[in-house]
Design an enzyme around this catalytic site. Structure first.
Site, PDB file in Angstrom:
ATOM      1  N   ARG A   1       0.829  -1.204   0.000  1.00  0.00           N
ATOM      2  CA  ARG A   1       0.000   0.000   0.000  1.00  0.00           C
ATOM      3  C   ARG A   1       0.867   1.260   0.000  1.00  0.00           C
ATOM      4  NH1 ARG A   1      -5.192   0.120   2.164  1.00  0.00           N
ATOM      5  NH2 ARG A   1      -4.768   1.902   3.503  1.00  0.00           N
TER       6      ARG A   1
ATOM      7  N   ARG B   1       9.818   5.525  -3.173  1.00  0.00           N
ATOM      8  CA  ARG B   1      10.139   6.512  -4.210  1.00  0.00           C
ATOM      9  C   ARG B   1      11.590   6.912  -4.169  1.00  0.00           C
ATOM     10  NH1 ARG B   1       5.966  10.009  -2.385  1.00  0.00           N
ATOM     11  NH2 ARG B   1       4.071   9.187  -3.317  1.00  0.00           N
TER      12      ARG B   1
ATOM     13  N   ARG C   1      -9.104  -6.638  13.388  1.00  0.00           N
ATOM     14  CA  ARG C   1      -8.356  -5.824  14.337  1.00  0.00           C
ATOM     15  C   ARG C   1      -9.227  -4.651  14.762  1.00  0.00           C
ATOM     16  NH1 ARG C   1      -4.524  -7.624  17.288  1.00  0.00           N
ATOM     17  NH2 ARG C   1      -3.282  -5.710  17.361  1.00  0.00           N
TER      18      ARG C   1
ATOM     19  N   ARG D   1       0.111   5.472  16.386  1.00  0.00           N
ATOM     20  CA  ARG D   1       0.293   6.823  15.829  1.00  0.00           C
ATOM     21  C   ARG D   1      -0.421   7.868  16.676  1.00  0.00           C
ATOM     22  NH1 ARG D   1      -2.549   5.165  10.034  1.00  0.00           N
ATOM     23  NH2 ARG D   1      -4.434   4.291  10.919  1.00  0.00           N
TER      24      ARG D   1
ATOM     25  N   GLU E   1      -3.581   6.249  18.961  1.00  0.00           N
ATOM     26  CA  GLU E   1      -4.281   5.086  18.413  1.00  0.00           C
ATOM     27  C   GLU E   1      -3.609   3.807  18.901  1.00  0.00           C
ATOM     28  OE1 GLU E   1      -5.437   6.126  14.312  1.00  0.00           O
ATOM     29  OE2 GLU E   1      -5.064   4.023  13.864  1.00  0.00           O
TER      30      GLU E   1
ATOM     31  N   TYR F   1      -9.750  -4.917   2.778  1.00  0.00           N
ATOM     32  CA  TYR F   1      -9.098  -3.706   3.277  1.00  0.00           C
ATOM     33  C   TYR F   1      -9.328  -2.566   2.286  1.00  0.00           C
ATOM     34  CZ  TYR F   1      -4.967  -1.477   5.583  1.00  0.00           C
ATOM     35  OH  TYR F   1      -4.096  -0.674   6.283  1.00  0.00           O
TER      36      TYR F   1
ATOM     37  N   ASP G   1     -10.161   1.163   0.827  1.00  0.00           N
ATOM     38  CA  ASP G   1     -10.122   2.585   1.126  1.00  0.00           C
ATOM     39  C   ASP G   1     -11.418   3.217   0.607  1.00  0.00           C
ATOM     40  OD1 ASP G   1      -7.718   2.871   2.484  1.00  0.00           O
ATOM     41  OD2 ASP G   1      -6.555   2.901   0.633  1.00  0.00           O
TER      42      ASP G   1
HETATM   43  P1  FAD Z   1     -17.929   1.189   7.929  1.00  0.00           P
HETATM   44  O1  FAD Z   1     -17.477   2.604   7.993  1.00  0.00           O
HETATM   45  O2  FAD Z   1     -17.383   0.232   8.926  1.00  0.00           O
HETATM   46  O3  FAD Z   1     -19.512   1.210   8.050  1.00  0.00           O
HETATM   47  C1  FAD Z   1     -20.289   0.111   8.423  1.00  0.00           C
HETATM   48  C2  FAD Z   1     -21.417   0.639   9.298  1.00  0.00           C
HETATM   49  O4  FAD Z   1     -22.342  -0.422   9.552  1.00  0.00           O
HETATM   50  C3  FAD Z   1     -20.922   1.130  10.647  1.00  0.00           C
HETATM   51  O5  FAD Z   1     -21.399   2.424  10.900  1.00  0.00           O
HETATM   52  C4  FAD Z   1     -21.491   0.113  11.629  1.00  0.00           C
HETATM   53  O6  FAD Z   1     -21.790   0.672  12.884  1.00  0.00           O
HETATM   54  C5  FAD Z   1     -22.751  -0.341  10.901  1.00  0.00           C
HETATM   55  N1  FAD Z   1     -23.222  -1.661  11.294  1.00  0.00           N
HETATM   56  C6  FAD Z   1     -22.495  -2.795  11.376  1.00  0.00           C
HETATM   57  N2  FAD Z   1     -23.265  -3.821  11.787  1.00  0.00           N
HETATM   58  C7  FAD Z   1     -24.515  -3.315  11.953  1.00  0.00           C
HETATM   59  C8  FAD Z   1     -25.737  -3.875  12.385  1.00  0.00           C
HETATM   60  N3  FAD Z   1     -25.833  -5.149  12.762  1.00  0.00           N
HETATM   61  N4  FAD Z   1     -26.834  -3.069  12.440  1.00  0.00           N
HETATM   62  C9  FAD Z   1     -26.759  -1.759  12.110  1.00  0.00           C
HETATM   63  N5  FAD Z   1     -25.613  -1.182  11.703  1.00  0.00           N
HETATM   64  C10 FAD Z   1     -24.508  -1.940  11.630  1.00  0.00           C
HETATM   65  N6  FAD Z   1      -9.754   5.036   3.820  1.00  0.00           N
HETATM   66  C11 FAD Z   1      -9.203   5.982   3.023  1.00  0.00           C
HETATM   67  O7  FAD Z   1      -9.558   6.081   1.854  1.00  0.00           O
HETATM   68  N7  FAD Z   1      -8.260   6.849   3.505  1.00  0.00           N
HETATM   69  C12 FAD Z   1      -7.837   6.817   4.796  1.00  0.00           C
HETATM   70  O8  FAD Z   1      -6.990   7.619   5.202  1.00  0.00           O
HETATM   71  C13 FAD Z   1      -8.396   5.820   5.663  1.00  0.00           C
HETATM   72  N8  FAD Z   1      -8.010   5.740   6.939  1.00  0.00           N
HETATM   73  C14 FAD Z   1      -8.583   4.814   7.756  1.00  0.00           C
HETATM   74  C15 FAD Z   1      -8.182   4.767   9.088  1.00  0.00           C
HETATM   75  C16 FAD Z   1      -8.763   3.852   9.951  1.00  0.00           C
HETATM   76  C17 FAD Z   1      -8.316   3.822  11.374  1.00  0.00           C
HETATM   77  C18 FAD Z   1      -9.745   2.944   9.464  1.00  0.00           C
HETATM   78  C19 FAD Z   1     -10.364   1.941  10.399  1.00  0.00           C
HETATM   79  C20 FAD Z   1     -10.136   2.983   8.142  1.00  0.00           C
HETATM   80  C21 FAD Z   1      -9.567   3.908   7.271  1.00  0.00           C
HETATM   81  N9  FAD Z   1      -9.955   4.003   5.940  1.00  0.00           N
HETATM   82  C22 FAD Z   1      -9.388   4.944   5.122  1.00  0.00           C
HETATM   83  C23 FAD Z   1     -10.955   3.075   5.369  1.00  0.00           C
HETATM   84  C24 FAD Z   1     -12.366   3.621   5.422  1.00  0.00           C
HETATM   85  O9  FAD Z   1     -12.740   3.808   6.773  1.00  0.00           O
HETATM   86  C25 FAD Z   1     -13.287   2.596   4.769  1.00  0.00           C
HETATM   87  O10 FAD Z   1     -12.950   2.418   3.426  1.00  0.00           O
HETATM   88  C26 FAD Z   1     -14.760   2.977   4.829  1.00  0.00           C
HETATM   89  O11 FAD Z   1     -15.132   3.536   6.055  1.00  0.00           O
HETATM   90  C27 FAD Z   1     -15.574   1.743   4.597  1.00  0.00           C
HETATM   91  O12 FAD Z   1     -16.931   2.049   4.638  1.00  0.00           O
HETATM   92  P2  FAD Z   1     -17.966   0.923   4.998  1.00  0.00           P
HETATM   93  O13 FAD Z   1     -19.309   1.539   4.851  1.00  0.00           O
HETATM   94  O14 FAD Z   1     -17.658  -0.309   4.278  1.00  0.00           O
HETATM   95  O15 FAD Z   1     -17.658   0.539   6.527  1.00  0.00           O
HETATM   96  N1  UDP Z   2       3.335   0.562   7.954  1.00  0.00           N
HETATM   97  C1  UDP Z   2       4.557   0.465   8.598  1.00  0.00           C
HETATM   98  N2  UDP Z   2       5.119   1.598   9.120  1.00  0.00           N
HETATM   99  C2  UDP Z   2       4.512   2.801   9.042  1.00  0.00           C
HETATM  100  C3  UDP Z   2       3.280   2.891   8.365  1.00  0.00           C
HETATM  101  C4  UDP Z   2       2.710   1.757   7.842  1.00  0.00           C
HETATM  102  O1  UDP Z   2       5.118  -0.610   8.703  1.00  0.00           O
HETATM  103  O2  UDP Z   2       5.064   3.793   9.561  1.00  0.00           O
HETATM  104  C5  UDP Z   2       2.745  -0.680   7.404  1.00  0.00           C
HETATM  105  C6  UDP Z   2       1.824  -1.361   8.417  1.00  0.00           C
HETATM  106  O3  UDP Z   2       1.917  -2.761   8.245  1.00  0.00           O
HETATM  107  C7  UDP Z   2       0.453  -0.850   8.002  1.00  0.00           C
HETATM  108  C8  UDP Z   2       0.611  -0.837   6.482  1.00  0.00           C
HETATM  109  O4  UDP Z   2       1.964  -0.397   6.272  1.00  0.00           O
HETATM  110  O5  UDP Z   2      -0.577  -1.699   8.425  1.00  0.00           O
HETATM  111  C9  UDP Z   2      -0.344   0.064   5.740  1.00  0.00           C
HETATM  112  O6  UDP Z   2      -0.197   1.375   6.228  1.00  0.00           O
HETATM  113  P1  UDP Z   2      -1.353   2.445   6.098  1.00  0.00           P
HETATM  114  O7  UDP Z   2      -0.805   3.761   6.538  1.00  0.00           O
HETATM  115  O8  UDP Z   2      -1.930   2.363   4.743  1.00  0.00           O
HETATM  116  O9  UDP Z   2      -2.376   1.908   7.184  1.00  0.00           O
HETATM  117  P2  UDP Z   2      -3.865   2.386   7.575  1.00  0.00           P
HETATM  118  O10 UDP Z   2      -3.871   3.894   7.492  1.00  0.00           O
HETATM  119  O11 UDP Z   2      -4.774   1.712   6.615  1.00  0.00           O
HETATM  120  O12 UDP Z   2      -4.015   1.898   8.975  1.00  0.00           O
END
Ligand code: FAD
Ligand code: UDP
Length: 363
Positions: free
Chosen positions: A172, A176, A249, A280, A300, A348, A350
């Site tokens: 991911r 560079r 996780r 982080r 986090e 996984y 985005d």
């Molecule tokens: P979710 O956001 O998980 O939505 C699912 C929803 O369903 C939730 O609100 C949940 O409460 C609800 N639900 C589940 N079960 C039930 C039930 N039984 N009844 C009613 N409701 C229910 N993506 C990026 O592009 N850029 C980023 O920088 C980025 N950073 C991230 C950082 C973190 C820490 C995490 C966890 C994810 C990150 N993502 C990022 C990914 C992004 O969050 C997801 O791609 C996106 O939120 C997925 O949307 P979703 O609707 O599939 O899931």
């Molecule tokens: N990662 C790492 N060191 C860092 C940042 C990321 O080893 O400083 C690795 C780690 O395994 C992580 C993965 O790269 O789960 C993807 O990173 P990303 O920032 O995309 O994670 P997310 O924002 O989805 O948690």
């Protein structure tokens, strides 16, 4: 005739965007959400007039012009560029792995010198075809970077040895040979001006939404409300864990308000040392170039999900992918249920991928 065409379970990005499209196509939609708010993991809360990403930092990035234009048609995005810094043993390094990182570690000044250093370390490791995250990382950036910037962070984040994790996770991140700290290679990136709630509220405008409702607390009567169900929760829970539980996780967030204007000078600082308990620290105001007098930071912590914690990341190792395939097989036989999103597809994804996938569904 049923009251609704679609019952959407989950008001995250997938559910909200699907509901938006269905409404545009003249369908009647009900969205239910078990949390007290919509937005899933994109949800922000305004604290000290700062949009705090309550479920972890979210930066939208995509190379797909249609996706970018679409999200900007709902809310305008700013030009924030993600450039996280990594902290290890008291020193700071630029991410993703680029000429700045190589210079700080090795003093290499040209791309050729850096490439030679990596190649030397890759050769010494004897890895030919990388079979897991550790081998993939060493092949891409060498042993020093793996030990300092990857191993500790990865093992904290996933709670597993890097040798037991799939290689794709580390792919991911860009590698560079230029002095460029942009974390993404995509053409477009940014943060919605005014926060992610504007995106979600814009998608859900005019749609029936009920929060604080868990689908499983009243499955039968809720299912009777609509012709079809769009399910975005955990796929194993949908089938009552009949083949066993998939691993996810989870995260624990510690939010703090500090009476200073600027804590770390960057939105994201990763702590790659295994002895630091969190992965982080996010300083939210920097996503929107905030000038507020105070600041809000979030540490986090990563942990294994259980029935009391939220699932955030699917663990796409071999064991779990094999189990997921069994659920997918029965899911494919459903005539009236669409499974979508990070939890229901156990992928996984985005945010831009969620929009891409949901935009292709027939409604
Ligand atoms: P979710 O956001 O998980 O939505 C699912 C929803 O369903 C939730 O609100 C949940 O409460 C609800 N639900 C589940 N079960 C039930 C039930 N039984 N009844 C009613 N409701 C229910 N993506 C990026 O592009 N850029 C980023 O920088 C980025 N950073 C991230 C950082 C973190 C820490 C995490 C966890 C994810 C990150 N993502 C990022 C990914 C992004 O969050 C997801 O791609 C996106 O939120 C997925 O949307 P979703 O609707 O599939 O899931
Ligand atoms: N990662 C790492 N060191 C860092 C940042 C990321 O080893 O400083 C690795 C780690 O395994 C992580 C993965 O790269 O789960 C993807 O990173 P990303 O920032 O995309 O994670 P997310 O924002 O989805 O948690």
């Amino acid at each position: 005739m049923k009251q609704y065409d679609y019952l959407v379970v989950g008001a995250g990005l997938f559910g909200s965007y699907f509901a938006y499209r269905a409404k545009k196509n003249g369908k009647k939609v009900l969205v239910i959400e078990k949390r007290s708010h919509v937005g899933g993991n994109l949800f922000c809360e305004s604290i000290e007039d700062i949009n705090v990403h309550k479920y972890g930092a979210h930066i939208f990035h995509t190379s797909n012009k249609e996706v970018w234009n679409f999200v900007n048609s709902i809310v305008e995005f700013n030009r924030y560029t993600n450039s996280p810094v990594a902290s290890y043993g008291g020193a700071l390094y630029n991410l993703p792995f680029n000429m700045n990182t190589f210079y700080a570690l090795w003093g290499t000044k040209t791309p050729e010198e850096a490439r030679m250093k990596i190649e030397e370390q890759r050769k010494a490791s004897g890895i030919v075809t990388p079979k897991n995250l550790e081998e993939q990382a060493i092949s891409l950036v060498g042993k020093d970077i793996y030990e300092i910037l990857i191993k500790g962070y990865t093992e904290k984040q996933w709670g597993r040895d890097a040798t037991d994790l799939p290689a794709f996770i580390i792919k991911r991140l860009p590698v560079r040979f230029t002095f460029d700290n942009n974390y993404f290679n995509d053409k477009y990136q940014g943060i919605p001006i005014g926060g992610y709630n504007k995106l979600i509220n814009g998608l859900l405008e005019g749609i029936d939404v009920r929060c604080n409702i868990d689908y499983f607390s009243n499955r039968q009567s809720l299912s009777l409300l609509a012709d079809k169900i769009v399910y975005t929760g955990k796929i194993d829970e949908f089938y009552d864990y009949c083949y066993g539980k998939l691993d996810y996780r989870s995260l624990r967030f510690e939010h703090e308000i500090l009476n200073i204007p600027n804590f770390q000078g960057n939105a994201v600082v990763n702590y790659t040392d295994k002895t630091v308990p969190y992965t982080r620290i996010i300083e939210h105001k920097h996503f929107e170039f905030g000038q507020q007098p105070n600041t809000v930071i979030t540490k986090e912590f990563s942990l294994e999900a259980n029935s009391n914690t939220e699932p955030y990341y699917p663990v796409n190792d071999e064991k779990n992918n094999t189990l997921y395939k069994k659920y997918k097989q029965i899911a494919e036989m459903e005539q009236k249920v669409i499974f979508g999103g990070r939890l229901a597809e156990y992928k996984y994804y985005d945010m831009h991928q969620i929009i891409e996938i949901a935009s292709k569904l027939e409604i």
